[in-house]
Design a protein around this motif. Structure first.
Motif, short mmCIF file in Angstrom:
data_model
loop_
_atom_site.label_atom_id
_atom_site.label_comp_id
_atom_site.label_asym_id
_atom_site.label_seq_id
_atom_site.Cartn_x
_atom_site.Cartn_y
_atom_site.Cartn_z
N ALA A 1 0.79 -1.00 -0.45
CA ALA A 1 0.53 0.00 -0.45
C ALA A 1 0.74 1.49 -0.35
O ALA A 1 1.36 1.25 1.17
N ALA B 1 1.29 4.51 -1.75
CA ALA B 1 0.57 5.65 -2.03
C ALA B 1 -0.47 5.20 -0.15
O ALA B 1 -0.57 6.59 0.25
N GLU B 2 -1.07 4.93 0.59
CA GLU B 2 -1.16 4.64 1.94
C GLU B 2 -0.70 5.38 2.22
O GLU B 2 -0.37 5.82 3.07
N ALA B 3 0.50 4.81 2.13
CA ALA B 3 1.91 4.31 3.20
C ALA B 3 2.54 5.69 2.92
O ALA B 3 2.47 7.22 3.55
N ARG C 1 0.74 8.53 1.95
CA ARG C 1 -0.56 9.40 2.65
C ARG C 1 -0.49 9.25 4.32
O ARG C 1 -0.61 10.79 4.83
N ARG C 2 -0.02 8.62 5.11
CA ARG C 2 -0.34 8.30 6.53
C ARG C 2 0.31 8.93 7.13
O ARG C 2 0.29 9.30 8.44
N ASP D 1 2.35 13.35 0.58
CA ASP D 1 2.41 13.58 -0.74
C ASP D 1 2.92 14.94 -1.28
O ASP D 1 3.56 14.07 -2.68
N ALA E 1 3.84 1.18 7.55
CA ALA E 1 2.59 0.97 6.00
C ALA E 1 2.25 0.79 5.40
O ALA E 1 0.97 0.51 4.26
#
Lengths: 207, 221
Positions: free
Chosen positions: A109, A111-113, A115-116, A120, A144
């Motif tokens: 993940a 992109a998720e990591a 963002r968290r 970005d 993440a």
């Protein structure tokens, strides 16, 4: 039954006994906070549990069986040392993709990591342009990328600002909710709500 | 995506993007060879006689320069831990690193070799054989060098230790590599020398990644 237990661990560096007779037990969702003065062996203990260094004595058991350091054991681990392990010429995204691949994650993940950890705006910058705190966040983003049973974290919040620490604590809380475990060595006063504490003492000369 | 493939891709990316290590080795190869006609004089017969040996010796030294830093960066930035904790056999990861390293440093040397051979007046018949011998030989150099690079990781005088450890082991590659080129120049069959080079490659392929893995684990403790 405890998922991860350690009995009578000892660590020797040269002719110095860093610690001996260290034991702990972790259940799913448990977090062990390791404290102690500089040189008391916090990093050594984490490396020993990871299988990166051999123990002078003692044993580690995973689900009641003697822990081995094979591929399956390593797949359960996420190790974050005090170095960031980032490549300066690669972007944050490329670094994370490489780390995910090395960790054997099939569907990371990324992109998720990003963002968290609020990376970005920096995701496509080479890491060499990042500040120390931003680098630390990029290193933490590895946590993440995908689930792992056991996190081994060595001073995870060095250089982090308030928002970074909050993001880190949220990751840890989520990890524990999923039943994940963690060993965290830190000097910072973090709201980790540890299920156990381990205080390492001053190193002594070996007998 | 397997861990070894991920590492290969990352190292290739690193090698192409920072380029300085690869460029240093290649520049050394080209410049060192280019000095010899000045030092020895532009006598074609003499140059042609020493060309094969000279190119091989400089290629050996150039690959040594590049290999010294094979694991150094990973050792210093903590990346070595990620490597050791990857759920894949360590020898396979070493091979992945070496494959990327060879593509960035070894292959360019083979590609410029014809130019340097021409500079040294090596007869045209020998050029193709030189490239073929380098193609078989440079991976052996990389494999042996990887063991030494892993062994000297963290040593204070690794720059001095590396050549001491590695050069004696490079000698067979040098001998057969030069012999293959000279055989083809003399109109003899170079096949035996090439076979021996291939045998060295297979042996190194079987043993070196494993040895380097053991040394890397040791370096991490």
């Amino acid at each position: 039954m405890a998922l991860l237990t350690a009995h009578g661990l000892a660590c020797r560096r040269g002719d110095r006994l860093v610690f001996e007779d260290v034991g702990f037990a972790l259940e799913p969702g448990g977090l062990l906070r390791i404290a102690g003065p500089n040189g008391s062996g916090k990093t050594s203990l984490l490396r020993l549990v990871a299988g990166l260094a051999p123990a002078a004595a003692g044993r580690i058991e995973w689900q009641g069986a003697a822990g081995d350091t094979g591929s399956e054991w390593r797949r359960q681990l996420r190790f974050l040392g005090h170095l960031d392990a980032l490549k300066p010429v690669l972007t944050v995204r490329e670094n994370l993709a490489a780390a995910a691949g090395l960790a054997g994650l099939a569907d990371p993940a990324i992109a998720e990591a990003i963002r968290r950890l609020a990376l970005d705006a920096l995701a496509d910058l080479p890491v060499r342009f990042l500040s120390a705190g931003q680098r630390r966040r990029a290193a933490l983003a590895r946590l993440a990328l995908g689930p792992a049973a056991l996190w081994l974290l060595d001073e995870p919040t060095t250089h982090l600002d308030g928002a970074g620490v909050a993001a880190f604590l949220a990751l840890v809380a989520e990890h524990r909710q999923r039943g994940g475990m963690a060993l965290v060595a830190t000097h910072d006063d973090l709201a980790l709500a540890p299920s156990g504490r381990l205080a390492l003492g001053q190193p002594r000369a070996a007998p | 995506m397997s861990a070894a493939w991920a590492l290969f891709r990352r190292d290739l990316q690193l090698g192409l993007r920072q380029g300085s290590d690869a460029a240093t080795a290649l520049a050394f190869f080209v410049l060192a060879v280019a000095m010899f006609p000045f030092g020895i004089g532009p006598e074609p017969a003499i140059l042609a006689r020493i060309a094969a040996g000279l190119l091989w010796v400089i290629a050996l030294l150039a690959s040594l320069i590049a290999l010294e830093r094979l694991f150094q960066e990973d050792h210093q930035d903590g990346g070595l831990d990620l490597l050791l904790l990857a759920p894949a056999p360590l020898p396979l990861l070493v091979l992945a690193k070496l494959a990327a390293h060879w593509l960035v440093t070894g292959l360019p040397m083979i590609l410029v070799a014809p130019l340097l051979a021409w500079l040294l007046q090596l007869p045209a018949e020998g050029v193709a054989m030189l490239m073929l011998a380098l193609l078989l030989g440079t991976p052996v150099l990389a494999l042996i060098g990887a063991v030494a690079a892993a062994l000297t990781l963290g040593a204070r005088r690794s720059g001095l230790l590396m050549p001491l450890l590695v050069l004696p082991l490079y000698v067979p590659v040098l001998i057969f590599g030069v012999a293959a080129v000279e055989a083809s120049l003399a109109g003899l069959d170079p096949a035996p020398h090439l076979s021996l080079l291939a045998a060295l490659l297979l042996a190194a392929f079987a043993v070196c990644p494993w040895l380097a893995g053991v040394a890397l684990r040791q370096a991490a403790t």
